[in-house]
Design a protein around this motif. Sequence first.
Motif, PDB file in Angstrom:
ATOM      1  N   GLY A   1      30.975  81.131  43.910  1.00 10.49           N
ATOM      2  CA  GLY A   1      31.502  79.806  43.657  1.00 10.49           C
ATOM      3  C   GLY A   1      31.849  79.071  44.937  1.00 10.49           C
ATOM      4  O   GLY A   1      32.352  77.948  44.899  1.00 10.49           O
TER       5      GLY A   1
ATOM      6  N   CYS B   1      25.589  85.955  28.860  1.00 12.86           N
ATOM      7  CA  CYS B   1      26.629  86.101  29.891  1.00 12.86           C
ATOM      8  C   CYS B   1      26.374  87.358  30.716  1.00 12.86           C
ATOM      9  O   CYS B   1      26.475  87.344  31.962  1.00 12.86           O
ATOM     10  CB  CYS B   1      28.019  86.180  29.260  1.00 12.86           C
TER      11      CYS B   1
ATOM     12  N   CYS C   1      34.946  89.571  36.638  1.00 14.87           N
ATOM     13  CA  CYS C   1      34.461  88.443  37.437  1.00 14.87           C
ATOM     14  C   CYS C   1      35.545  87.937  38.374  1.00 14.87           C
ATOM     15  O   CYS C   1      35.291  87.671  39.556  1.00 14.87           O
ATOM     16  CB  CYS C   1      33.995  87.313  36.522  1.00 14.87           C
TER      17      CYS C   1
ATOM     18  N   VAL D   1      23.612  87.117  33.357  1.00 10.24           N
ATOM     19  CA  VAL D   1      24.040  86.438  34.585  1.00 10.24           C
ATOM     20  C   VAL D   1      24.950  87.355  35.394  1.00 10.24           C
ATOM     21  O   VAL D   1      24.849  87.448  36.620  1.00 10.24           O
ATOM     22  CB  VAL D   1      24.760  85.109  34.245  1.00 10.24           C
ATOM     23  N   TYR D   2      25.837  88.049  34.702  1.00 11.20           N
ATOM     24  CA  TYR D   2      26.751  88.981  35.376  1.00 11.20           C
ATOM     25  C   TYR D   2      25.977  90.057  36.129  1.00 11.20           C
ATOM     26  O   TYR D   2      26.329  90.428  37.252  1.00 11.20           O
ATOM     27  CB  TYR D   2      27.674  89.609  34.322  1.00 11.20           C
TER      28      TYR D   2
ATOM     29  N   LYS E   1      29.478  81.880  37.992  1.00 15.57           N
ATOM     30  CA  LYS E   1      28.800  81.316  36.827  1.00 15.57           C
ATOM     31  C   LYS E   1      29.079  82.156  35.581  1.00 15.57           C
ATOM     32  O   LYS E   1      29.350  81.623  34.501  1.00 15.57           O
ATOM     33  CB  LYS E   1      27.301  81.246  37.103  1.00 15.57           C
TER      34      LYS E   1
ATOM     35  N   GLU F   1      26.126  86.943  39.707  1.00 17.16           N
ATOM     36  CA  GLU F   1      26.536  85.539  39.775  1.00 17.16           C
ATOM     37  C   GLU F   1      27.875  85.399  39.046  1.00 17.16           C
ATOM     38  O   GLU F   1      27.976  84.834  37.962  1.00 17.16           O
ATOM     39  CB  GLU F   1      25.455  84.653  39.165  1.00 17.16           C
TER      40      GLU F   1
ATOM     41  N   ARG G   1      16.980  84.230  41.790  1.00 20.50           N
ATOM     42  CA  ARG G   1      17.394  84.295  40.393  1.00 20.50           C
ATOM     43  C   ARG G   1      16.566  85.322  39.612  1.00 20.50           C
ATOM     44  O   ARG G   1      15.341  85.362  39.698  1.00 20.50           O
ATOM     45  CB  ARG G   1      17.270  82.911  39.749  1.00 20.50           C
TER      46      ARG G   1
ATOM     47  N   PRO H   1      26.112  81.012  43.530  1.00 20.12           N
ATOM     48  CA  PRO H   1      26.489  81.330  42.149  1.00 20.12           C
ATOM     49  C   PRO H   1      27.254  82.635  42.014  1.00 20.12           C
ATOM     50  O   PRO H   1      27.848  82.899  40.972  1.00 20.12           O
ATOM     51  CB  PRO H   1      25.134  81.405  41.435  1.00 20.12           C
TER      52      PRO H   1
ATOM     53  N   ASN I   1      32.569  81.535  33.901  1.00 16.96           N
ATOM     54  CA  ASN I   1      32.651  80.321  33.088  1.00 16.96           C
ATOM     55  C   ASN I   1      31.896  80.479  31.765  1.00 16.96           C
ATOM     56  O   ASN I   1      32.325  79.949  30.724  1.00 16.96           O
ATOM     57  CB  ASN I   1      32.124  79.129  33.881  1.00 16.96           C
ATOM     58  N   MET I   2      30.803  81.227  31.787  1.00 16.06           N
ATOM     59  CA  MET I   2      30.071  81.478  30.549  1.00 16.06           C
ATOM     60  C   MET I   2      30.868  82.394  29.616  1.00 16.06           C
ATOM     61  O   MET I   2      30.951  82.140  28.404  1.00 16.06           O
ATOM     62  CB  MET I   2      28.701  82.095  30.870  1.00 16.06           C
TER      63      MET I   2
END
Length: 678
Positions: A207, A41, A80, A44-45, A52, A49, A262, A204, A55-56
């Motif tokens: 959203g 998580c 987030c 990604v943070y 995304k 993103e 990414r 991402p 949600n993770m």
Amino acid sequence: MNYRLLSIFDSKRMLRLVFILAFVFPLTLSAQEWSKVTKRCDAVYETNEFFKAYNMYKEAYKKVENKQEKTYIAFQMAQCLRFMNQTVKAEAAYLRAITRGYPDPMVYYYYAEMLKKNTKYTEAAQNFEEYSKRVPGDKKGTEAAVGCRMAAEWMASPTRYVIENRKELNSKEGEFAAAYASADFDVIYFTSTRTGIHGNKINPVTGDNYTDIFETRLEKKGTWSKPEAVNDTVNSVNDDGTPAFGGDNFNNLYFTRCKIVRGMKLGCQIYLARRQPGDDWLNVDGLAIAHDSISIAHPTLSKDGLTMYFVSDMAGGFGGNDIYMITRKSKTSNKWEAPVNMGMDINTAGNEVFPFIRENGILYFASDYHPGMGGLDIFKATRGEDDRWVVENMRYPINSPADDFAIVFKGNKEEGLFSSSRKAEGAKGKDDIYSFVLPPMEFILEGRIIDDQSEKSVPSTRIKIMGSDGTDLDITTKEDGSFRYKLNPHTDYVYVVKKEGYLNSREKVSTAEMADSKTFTHTIRMSSITSPVEVENVFYDFGKWELREESKKELDHLVQILNTNPNITIELGSHTDMVGDSLSNMILSQRRAQSVVDYLLQKGIAKDRLVAKGYGKSVPKTITAKLAKSYPFKEGDVLTEDYIRQLATDELKEKANQINRRTEFKVLSTNYIPEIED
């Protein structure tokens, strides 16, 4: 707003989130060794993103059992949501993190920010102060608490700006950061997350759809055309937005582009698109202002095209994102000098974004740190006499508890466009574009002329109005005695009210120091020359005839009446109550009347205009309509000794005696001719 366009500062604000988030360095408790699911998580943070990542984290929260790790995840979920500008959900999420004992004091600051944006000013101030208690060396909590109190006052006393949601530009998605794209202001470019030229691919980070630049034109009917995406030379598969033009050159388009790759943290950059007059955009080049890992965004150019202001998170600034300026020697030059930070008067420990430089040199920008109403507020900066910037909040209704940003003006006019995430009536999307206009100040003098004793209207009265701007005119009241006149700003007025059979009345009104529109409502009480006029609030000590100091203010008003009516002569009559013998009261009243005359002589009133007359208790007062409203007596009652003695209580008797104790004047003649001095 797309967070990364704004990302250059905190979350939903540089394109918006996108041009902002490319600049954000989120708070984490990296010292902890969390589970693999939480680390995924975090990865990604860390790439911003947030949609995304949220949600993770949400799924991880359900699985993780370690209490400390669960508390950390609760905080990250709140982060987030804050970056995605979901303030209601973020408020609840931060409260959960606090309840679970999240250790970093910043949790109180972020929680307070969400409360403030949700218009919970009292609770927000309390939590800002809680942060200050826990971090006493950091002033931002105290300053933010002050902003909460100011916000409530500003909403109660709005400025004169009139705002309107530009529904024809807005959609259910986000629209923000508009720019006028022609010299006559009939073309508008703006940023939007609606379906663009490359479809509706989801970002991402936010959203939302990736942002594109759209164009609308003012049609002959006075309505704006359906917005269309600018061509794919400008709009890419990335976030594109915050358009600006090269001063007065509408064939050079500057804008922000934020790329997402990414696994990489890239900064936003400013690009320049060019076209020939009448053609479409052809060439797009990035400006080499800084390394591509540093975010550069939100361009605005001076009218001469030689100075550009922009936002960046480059090293050496005062906070998260600062406003910088760069210069060049000519409009055609592609060589810009090194960036210069706008300094600590403009930039703070927070984020300053979306600058706009007006033709008159006034700089506008948005900030989440200068004292404001919540989220981003719009500020105005002018150069002081010492060459330092003086920063002012634009206040409500330009600002609101939500994010307000990206203001642009229609040339030198006090009107233009700005963006807001407020959920006001008529709001359509996540961010909407609003228009604003500052109507000219309007000053109205209105009122009614009434008889001082009967309180009935005096119709067809003449009013002579004279102003320091040269105004000199006469108006006449209506049959109901009412009048209304539009005053000019920055003017001192004197007006004289005249009606045959009445004393002239002189009044003043001024718009000289007024900073806002105002209606002055005056009720003018005119005194008939056929009836005695009471001079109120003339006082003496018991059994004495020397004027008490507080009596002189009312007598000064009598001096004004005599000066306004230079052709009258008057008798000053003094009356006593029924207490004491007639001779003593007659002597006392004569001395009191003379003391009033003596005072008027000292004020320059001619001796041959004044007669002193003591009446003792020989002329009891007759109750007028005016007195009947204030005392328990009927209009027409005469307060004789016999009348007073039959009153039921000592209190009523004293009130009657009080009315009889009075100083009056009556007009003796109206044809006095003042002596002309040699």
